[in-house]
Scaffold this motif. Structure first.
Motif, short mmCIF file in Angstrom:
data_model
loop_
_atom_site.label_atom_id
_atom_site.label_comp_id
_atom_site.label_asym_id
_atom_site.label_seq_id
_atom_site.Cartn_x
_atom_site.Cartn_y
_atom_site.Cartn_z
N LYS A 1 0.83 -1.21 0.00
CA LYS A 1 0.00 0.00 0.00
C LYS A 1 0.86 1.26 0.00
CE LYS A 1 -3.74 2.13 2.61
NZ LYS A 1 -4.67 1.94 3.74
N SER B 1 -7.02 -1.86 -2.02
CA SER B 1 -8.07 -2.70 -1.43
C SER B 1 -8.66 -3.66 -2.45
CB SER B 1 -9.19 -1.84 -0.84
OG SER B 1 -8.72 -1.14 0.28
N ARG C 1 -7.07 -4.84 -5.08
CA ARG C 1 -6.02 -5.85 -5.26
C ARG C 1 -6.04 -6.84 -4.11
NH1 ARG C 1 -1.97 -7.04 -1.73
NH2 ARG C 1 -0.27 -8.11 -2.69
N ASP C 2 -6.15 -6.34 -2.88
CA ASP C 2 -6.19 -7.22 -1.71
C ASP C 2 -7.40 -8.16 -1.77
OD1 ASP C 2 -3.92 -5.99 -0.79
OD2 ASP C 2 -4.94 -4.83 0.78
N TYR C 3 -8.54 -7.61 -2.17
CA TYR C 3 -9.75 -8.43 -2.22
C TYR C 3 -9.61 -9.54 -3.27
CZ TYR C 3 -14.49 -10.05 -2.66
OH TYR C 3 -15.59 -10.86 -2.71
N THR D 1 -6.94 -10.78 -4.51
CA THR D 1 -5.81 -11.67 -4.22
C THR D 1 -6.12 -12.59 -3.05
OG1 THR D 1 -4.26 -10.00 -5.02
CG2 THR D 1 -3.35 -11.73 -3.65
N HIS D 2 -6.73 -12.05 -1.99
CA HIS D 2 -6.92 -12.82 -0.75
C HIS D 2 -8.39 -13.11 -0.44
CE1 HIS D 2 -2.73 -11.95 -0.04
NE2 HIS D 2 -2.98 -10.67 -0.12
N ASP E 1 -10.35 -11.26 1.13
CA ASP E 1 -10.52 -10.84 2.50
C ASP E 1 -11.79 -9.99 2.58
OD1 ASP E 1 -10.44 -9.71 5.02
OD2 ASP E 1 -8.40 -8.93 4.83
N SER F 1 -11.66 -6.20 2.87
CA SER F 1 -11.30 -5.39 1.70
C SER F 1 -12.48 -5.19 0.77
CB SER F 1 -10.19 -6.08 0.91
OG SER F 1 -9.07 -6.27 1.72
N LYS G 1 -13.19 -2.05 -1.97
CA LYS G 1 -12.72 -2.32 -3.33
C LYS G 1 -13.49 -1.50 -4.36
CE LYS G 1 -15.31 -6.29 -5.13
NZ LYS G 1 -15.69 -5.72 -6.40
#
Length: 185
Positions: free
Chosen positions: A121, A155, A157-159, A161-162, A164, A167, A171
Motif C-alpha cells: 500500500k 483494497s 487488489r487485496d480483495y 488476491t486474498h 478478505d 477489503s 474495493k
C-alpha cells in the motif's frame, strides 16, 4: 504508454534501446505489462491483477525499509526469532492433516523476515506520487482525493488476491476496473 510508430519513428533507435534495457533489468515486469496490454482474452479482473502483479514484482527492486537491514536484524529480527518456542505443539487433530503449527511457525518467521519492508500500500502510493507531473495528471485525471483513490486500488487488489471480506467494502466496483486498468497502463 503505447504510442503510434509515427510519434516515435524519429527516435526509434533510442526507444528500442531503452525498452530492451528495461527488459534486461526487469523481464518479468515487462512480460506482465505486455500481457496486460496485448492479451485480448484477459478479463478486466485478470488484467487488473496482472498489472498489480507487475507493480508488485517491480516493488522489491525499489523497496524501502523502516530501518537499516543490520539494525533491524539486531534489534528486531534476532530477538523475535529467539523468542519463538523451540517447537510448536504437535498436531492434536483426530484426522490426518498437515501439521498446522508448522504453517504457523513458517508464517510467523516470514512476517518477522519481511517486517522491515514497507508494504504494498505504501509502496503503491509512493510510486503514484513519484510519477512525472504529466503522467500524474493522466493517472489522477478527474480524481479529487488521490490517497483515497490509491487506497481503493490497493483494497481491490487485496480483495481479488486474498478474498478478505474486510477489503470488499473498500474495493472498486467491477464497472470501474476498466478505467483503472487504462490509468495503470
Amino acid at each position: 504508454i503505447i504510442l503510434p510508430l509515427k510519434r516515435i519513428e524519429h527516435n526509434l533507435s533510442k526507444v528500442l534501446t531503452s525498452w530492451f534495457s528495461l527488459y534486461a533489468k526487469q523481464p518479468i515486469v515487462m512480460e506482465l505489462m505486455i500481457k496486460a496490454f496485448f492479451d485480448r482474452f484477459l478479463t478486466t479482473r485478470l488484467q487488473f491483477l496482472t498489472l498489480m502483479q507487475a507493480i508488485e514484482v517491480y516493488a522489491p527492486k525499489n523497496h524501502k525499509h523502516f530501518m537499516s537491514r543490520g539494525k533491524y536484524k539486531k534489534l528486531v529480527k534476532q530477538p523475535m526469532l529467539a523468542a519463538f518456542p523451540q517447537s510448536f505443539p504437535k498436531n492434536t487433530f483426530k484426522i490426518a492433516l498437515p501439521d498446522p503449527y508448522a504453517d504457523l511457525q513458517e508464517n510467523l518467521e516470514t512476517r518477522v523476515h519481511y517486517g522491515n519492508v514497507v508494504g504494498f500500500k505504501s509502496h503503491f502510493y509512493s510510486l503514484s506520487q513519484s510519477l512525472s507531473s504529466s503522467s500524474r495528471n493522466i493517472f489522477f485525471s478527474q480524481i479529487r482525493n488521490h490517497k483515497n483513490f490509491t487506497d481503493s486500488i490497493v483494497s481491490t487488489r487485496d480483495y481479488f488476491t486474498h478474498y478478505d471480506p474486510r477489503s470488499k467494502k473498500r474495493k472498486r466496483r467491477d464497472k470501474n476496473l476498466h478505467s483503472i486498468c487504462r490509468r495503470l497502463k
